[in-house]
Scaffold this motif. Structure first.
Motif, PDB file in Angstrom:
ATOM      1  N   TYR A  47       0.852  -1.200   0.000  1.00  0.00           N
ATOM      2  CA  TYR A  47       0.000   0.000   0.000  1.00  0.00           C
ATOM      3  C   TYR A  47       0.882   1.242   0.000  1.00  0.00           C
ATOM      4  CZ  TYR A  47       0.499  -0.580   5.190  1.00  0.00           C
ATOM      5  OH  TYR A  47       0.946  -0.764   6.474  1.00  0.00           O
ATOM      6  N   GLN A  67       1.399  10.324   4.898  1.00  0.00           N
ATOM      7  CA  GLN A  67       1.803  10.304   6.304  1.00  0.00           C
ATOM      8  C   GLN A  67       2.010  11.747   6.748  1.00  0.00           C
ATOM      9  OE1 GLN A  67       5.187   7.452   6.295  1.00  0.00           O
ATOM     10  NE2 GLN A  67       3.703   6.025   7.155  1.00  0.00           N
ATOM     11  N   GLY A  93       3.410  -0.438   2.767  1.00  0.00           N
ATOM     12  CA  GLY A  93       3.101  -1.869   2.722  1.00  0.00           C
ATOM     13  C   GLY A  93       3.293  -2.461   4.105  1.00  0.00           C
ATOM     14  N   ASP A  94       2.858  -3.715   4.264  1.00  0.00           N
ATOM     15  CA  ASP A  94       3.018  -4.378   5.561  1.00  0.00           C
ATOM     16  C   ASP A  94       4.500  -4.656   5.789  1.00  0.00           C
ATOM     17  OD1 ASP A  94       0.226  -4.544   6.045  1.00  0.00           O
ATOM     18  OD2 ASP A  94       0.093  -6.339   4.779  1.00  0.00           O
ATOM     19  N   GLY A  95       5.143  -3.766   6.520  1.00  0.00           N
ATOM     20  CA  GLY A  95       6.576  -3.921   6.761  1.00  0.00           C
ATOM     21  C   GLY A  95       6.865  -4.828   7.933  1.00  0.00           C
ATOM     22  N   ARG A  96       5.826  -5.098   8.701  1.00  0.00           N
ATOM     23  CA  ARG A  96       6.033  -5.982   9.855  1.00  0.00           C
ATOM     24  C   ARG A  96       4.754  -6.733  10.192  1.00  0.00           C
ATOM     25  NH1 ARG A  96       6.046  -2.164  15.129  1.00  0.00           N
ATOM     26  NH2 ARG A  96       4.692  -0.515  14.374  1.00  0.00           N
ATOM     27  N   SER A 142       9.620  -3.648   4.358  1.00  0.00           N
ATOM     28  CA  SER A 142      10.108  -3.230   5.687  1.00  0.00           C
ATOM     29  C   SER A 142      10.911  -1.938   5.645  1.00  0.00           C
ATOM     30  CB  SER A 142      10.942  -4.334   6.321  1.00  0.00           C
ATOM     31  OG  SER A 142      10.151  -5.476   6.535  1.00  0.00           O
ATOM     32  N   ARG A 143      11.375  -1.536   4.463  1.00  0.00           N
ATOM     33  CA  ARG A 143      12.195  -0.328   4.331  1.00  0.00           C
ATOM     34  C   ARG A 143      13.324  -0.369   5.369  1.00  0.00           C
ATOM     35  NH1 ARG A 143       8.200   4.375   4.786  1.00  0.00           N
ATOM     36  NH2 ARG A 143       7.322   3.015   6.372  1.00  0.00           N
ATOM     37  N   GLY A 153      13.027  -0.684   8.582  1.00  0.00           N
ATOM     38  CA  GLY A 153      12.573  -1.312   9.835  1.00  0.00           C
ATOM     39  C   GLY A 153      13.053  -2.742   9.995  1.00  0.00           C
ATOM     40  N   GLY A 213      11.028  -5.194  11.072  1.00  0.00           N
ATOM     41  CA  GLY A 213       9.918  -6.140  10.944  1.00  0.00           C
ATOM     42  C   GLY A 213       9.332  -6.565  12.286  1.00  0.00           C
ATOM     43  N   ARG A 214       9.819  -5.971  13.347  1.00  0.00           N
ATOM     44  CA  ARG A 214       9.372  -6.387  14.688  1.00  0.00           C
ATOM     45  C   ARG A 214       8.537  -5.312  15.379  1.00  0.00           C
ATOM     46  NH1 ARG A 214       9.448 -11.680  14.386  1.00  0.00           N
ATOM     47  NH2 ARG A 214      11.510 -12.576  14.130  1.00  0.00           N
ATOM     48  N   ARG A 226      15.071   0.138  20.074  1.00  0.00           N
ATOM     49  CA  ARG A 226      14.348   1.379  19.812  1.00  0.00           C
ATOM     50  C   ARG A 226      15.160   2.475  20.527  1.00  0.00           C
ATOM     51  NH1 ARG A 226      12.694  -1.699  16.514  1.00  0.00           N
ATOM     52  NH2 ARG A 226      10.534  -2.373  16.173  1.00  0.00           N
ATOM     53  N   ASP A 248      -2.817   5.542   5.329  1.00  0.00           N
ATOM     54  CA  ASP A 248      -2.516   4.106   5.383  1.00  0.00           C
ATOM     55  C   ASP A 248      -2.992   3.493   6.694  1.00  0.00           C
ATOM     56  OD1 ASP A 248      -0.220   5.883   6.142  1.00  0.00           O
ATOM     57  OD2 ASP A 248       0.540   4.017   6.992  1.00  0.00           O
ATOM     58  N   ASN A 249      -3.511   4.308   7.601  1.00  0.00           N
ATOM     59  CA  ASN A 249      -4.071   3.770   8.842  1.00  0.00           C
ATOM     60  C   ASN A 249      -5.589   3.896   8.867  1.00  0.00           C
ATOM     61  OD1 ASN A 249      -1.549   3.070   9.820  1.00  0.00           O
ATOM     62  ND2 ASN A 249      -1.266   4.974  10.952  1.00  0.00           N
ATOM     63  N   ASP A 304      -4.873   0.162  13.575  1.00  0.00           N
ATOM     64  CA  ASP A 304      -3.477   0.538  13.842  1.00  0.00           C
ATOM     65  C   ASP A 304      -3.352   1.476  15.043  1.00  0.00           C
ATOM     66  OD1 ASP A 304      -2.526  -1.078  11.887  1.00  0.00           O
ATOM     67  OD2 ASP A 304      -1.523   0.480  10.721  1.00  0.00           O
TER      68      ASP A 304
HETATM   69  P1  AMP Z   1       2.677   2.581  11.412  1.00  0.00           P
HETATM   70  O1  AMP Z   1       3.246   3.901  11.845  1.00  0.00           O
HETATM   71  O2  AMP Z   1       2.787   1.504  12.445  1.00  0.00           O
HETATM   72  O3  AMP Z   1       1.302   2.698  10.850  1.00  0.00           O
HETATM   73  O4  AMP Z   1       3.621   2.085  10.222  1.00  0.00           O
HETATM   74  C1  AMP Z   1       3.860   2.812   9.060  1.00  0.00           C
HETATM   75  C2  AMP Z   1       4.623   1.974   8.083  1.00  0.00           C
HETATM   76  O5  AMP Z   1       5.898   1.629   8.616  1.00  0.00           O
HETATM   77  C3  AMP Z   1       3.956   0.651   7.722  1.00  0.00           C
HETATM   78  O6  AMP Z   1       4.253   0.390   6.377  1.00  0.00           O
HETATM   79  C4  AMP Z   1       4.646  -0.326   8.640  1.00  0.00           C
HETATM   80  O7  AMP Z   1       4.611  -1.640   8.139  1.00  0.00           O
HETATM   81  C5  AMP Z   1       6.047   0.218   8.669  1.00  0.00           C
HETATM   82  N1  AMP Z   1       6.769  -0.142   9.889  1.00  0.00           N
HETATM   83  C6  AMP Z   1       6.575   0.375  11.133  1.00  0.00           C
HETATM   84  N2  AMP Z   1       7.446  -0.187  11.999  1.00  0.00           N
HETATM   85  C7  AMP Z   1       8.179  -1.086  11.319  1.00  0.00           C
HETATM   86  C8  AMP Z   1       9.219  -1.991  11.656  1.00  0.00           C
HETATM   87  N3  AMP Z   1       9.688  -2.078  12.890  1.00  0.00           N
HETATM   88  N4  AMP Z   1       9.728  -2.755  10.665  1.00  0.00           N
HETATM   89  C9  AMP Z   1       9.267  -2.673   9.408  1.00  0.00           C
HETATM   90  N5  AMP Z   1       8.301  -1.848   9.023  1.00  0.00           N
HETATM   91  C10 AMP Z   1       7.750  -1.058   9.956  1.00  0.00           C
END
Ligand code: AMP
Ligand code: MG
Length: 490
Positions: free
Chosen positions: A78, A82, A91-94, A122-123, A125, A127-128, A166, A255-256, A265
């Motif tokens: 997706y 932001q 996209g679903d990064g985690r 995951s860019r 990130g 993934g956790r 973190r 995206d949320n 989210d």
């Molecule tokens: P969020 O702020 O949780 O809505 O996330 C925004 C975007 O960042 C989404 O595409 C998430 O999948 C990605 N994202 C957030 N945290 C992580 C992470 N720790 N690893 C990979 N992707 C992440």
């Protein structure tokens, strides 16, 4: 019949869309996972046995060490705005969608693992997800459900001692969440931004087919417009309901935003303690874009972005019509909800001023939002002892008395029976909301490996309108409590 996870009826309808809609990816198992919380209320939605989590196959299946037959794990692609800035690909990064459980009564529940390892999206990130934020989402989804607000649900939480970096070193957790769909406005925006209008249509057809089947009888020329209008309506109503319970989402990026109008989210959200209409719950929201009183406007802005993404399906005039209706839908919903909170049976001219007078008293005194409405739910003009809890919250005796005089007059118009009015008000003004300090206390306990409080608080918030004398302290405001700043770090 109730079953274990592997013997549920699994499907993944999303995986039948073309491969460019997702990446097939399996969970990266956490080392030595342990169960942290299991929500039997949500388990019942899936026909899952209440003791299913006790079976070794439960964690093995969700942690990805023993894949569940019939699932087709994937991460969806997706995009989104932001903080108002266009991000061409997220996209679903985690998060990993295992598939849908099809229940005996033909309901479909997507099961998604949040924090289950890296994907193509995951860019930067890892993934956790950390334990702290996973607990916050687990509790928030169930608290919102308890308040009667459409939301994704939380089935379970498991963790591991794996270190996650973190601002400090923390440990990892996976939230197992449920929703009829986790699709977002941003999913449509992605394909639209690439000019892939056939894929926008494919996705819209999928969503309508799965979630809005009543629209299938309309001719295509009307169907998409009717669907868009329904999404706009649901979004407006959802945000009105957030407002009525004093909920701030904190990160209303497109995206949320759920395509089903569900609260989705949960990150740096907050419930109001002291009433402050400009409350900013997300510490990293420097401009206050997502402040409490900005949410209705942002919801509309987000709906407009969705409308743009659907421009090849929904004629501009219909999209504008739908956006036009957002305001009235929102106002109808908020007026009804706030009228209920005041215990009014019928709408009358002057009600808005009456409400604003009360909110103004609360704003000036930073009176606790939930406690004050709860105190009002016990108020009886003929019994002055019922005034004391209100005075304790609002302080301003003269202002309060003047307002109560107007309120008494207003109540007299509809001649409602006091005890009946109290009953109605107590059923809509929650005694217990998920205050920051409560979530924080649960988290501190969990970080010391004491998890029992998660379920205690979850069950408490599942019945937020009931008096639960054993848990009286959870109705307290934040004074003297450990409150933390929340941010997007999760
Ligand atoms: P969020 O702020 O949780 O809505 O996330 C925004 C975007 O960042 C989404 O595409 C998430 O999948 C990605 N994202 C957030 N945290 C992580 C992470 N720790 N690893 C990979 N992707 C992440
Ligand atoms: Mg998100």
């Amino acid at each position: 019949m109730q079953r274990l996870l592997a013997s549920l009826s699994w499907d993944n309808s999303y995986s039948r869309l073309p491969e460019r809609f997702f990446e097939r990816v399996s969970a990266t198992p956490l080392p030595d996972p342990y169960l942290i919380a299991f929500n039997q209320d949500a388990a019942a939605l899936l026909d899952l046995d209440p003791s299913a989590a006790g079976d070794a196959s439960f964690l093995a299946g969700l942690n990805g060490t023993k894949p569940i037959p019939g699932t087709a794990p994937l991460a969806t692609i997706y995009a989104g705005h932001q903080f108002g800035v266009w991000v061409p690909q997220l996209g679903d990064g985690r998060a990993i969608l295992l598939g849908e459980v099809v229940t005996a009564d033909h309901q479909r529940w997507e099961v998604q693992l949040k924090g289950s390892g890296m994907t193509r999206f995951s860019r930067m990130g890892d993934g956790r997800a950390v334990l702290r934020s996973s607990i916050r989402e687990y509790l928030a989804s169930e608290a919102m459900h308890g308040l009667g607000i459409p939301t994704t649900r939380a089935l379970a939480l498991f963790g591991s001692d794996e270190a996650i970096y973190r601002e400090r070193v923390e440990t990892a957790a996976v939230l197992v969440r449920l929703s009829p769909s986790h699709l977002r406005f941003g999913t449509f925006q992605l394909f639209a931004s690439r000019g892939e209008s056939a894929d926008v249509q494919l996705l819209a057809d999928y969503v309508i087919d799965q979630h809005f089947p009543e629209l299938l009888k309309l001719p295509a020329a009307e169907r998409y417009a009717a669907w868009y209008r329904e999404v706009v309506d649901r979004t407006a109503r959802m945000i009105a309901r957030w407002t009525a319970v004093g909920f701030s989402h904190g990160v209303m990026n497109t995206d949320n935003m759920s395509i089903l109008g569900l609260s989705l989210d949960y990150g740096p959200y907050g419930f109001l303690d002291g009433y402050d209409r400009g409350f900013i719950c997300n510490h990293t929201d420097y401009s206050g874009r997502y402040a409490f009183d900005q949410q209705p406007k942002v919801g509309l802005w987000n709906c407009a972005r969705l409308g743009e993404a659907l421009h090849t399906l929904v004629p501009e005039a219909s999209a504008l019509d739908a956006l036009e209706s957002y305001r009235t839908t929102f106002e109808d919903e908020i007026d009804a909800r706030m009228g209920e909170k005041l215990g009014l049976l019928m709408a009358e001219e002057g009600d808005l001023e009456l409400l604003h007078g009360f909110l103004q008293l609360m704003q000036s005194a930073k009176a606790d939002y939930s406690r004050t409405f709860r105190a009002l739910s016990h108020y009886d003009g003929a019994d002055l002892t019922t005034l004391l809890p209100l005075q304790a919250e609002i302080g301003d005796a003269a202002g309060l008395l003047a307002w109560l005089e107007r309120y008494d007059t207003r109540l007299a118009h509809e001649q409602s029976v006091v005890s009946v009015r109290h009953g109605r008000m107590l059923a809509v003004n929650p005694k217990y909301v998920l205050r920051n300090w409560i979530a924080q206390e649960v988290i501190v306990n969990a970080e010391h490996r004491s998890y029992a409080m998660i379920e205690t608080v979850r069950a408490l918030l599942a019945a937020p309108f009931d008096e639960q004398p054993a848990f009286e302290r959870f109705a307290e405001g934040p004074a003297g409590k450990d409150v933390v700043e929340v941010s997007c770090s999760s």
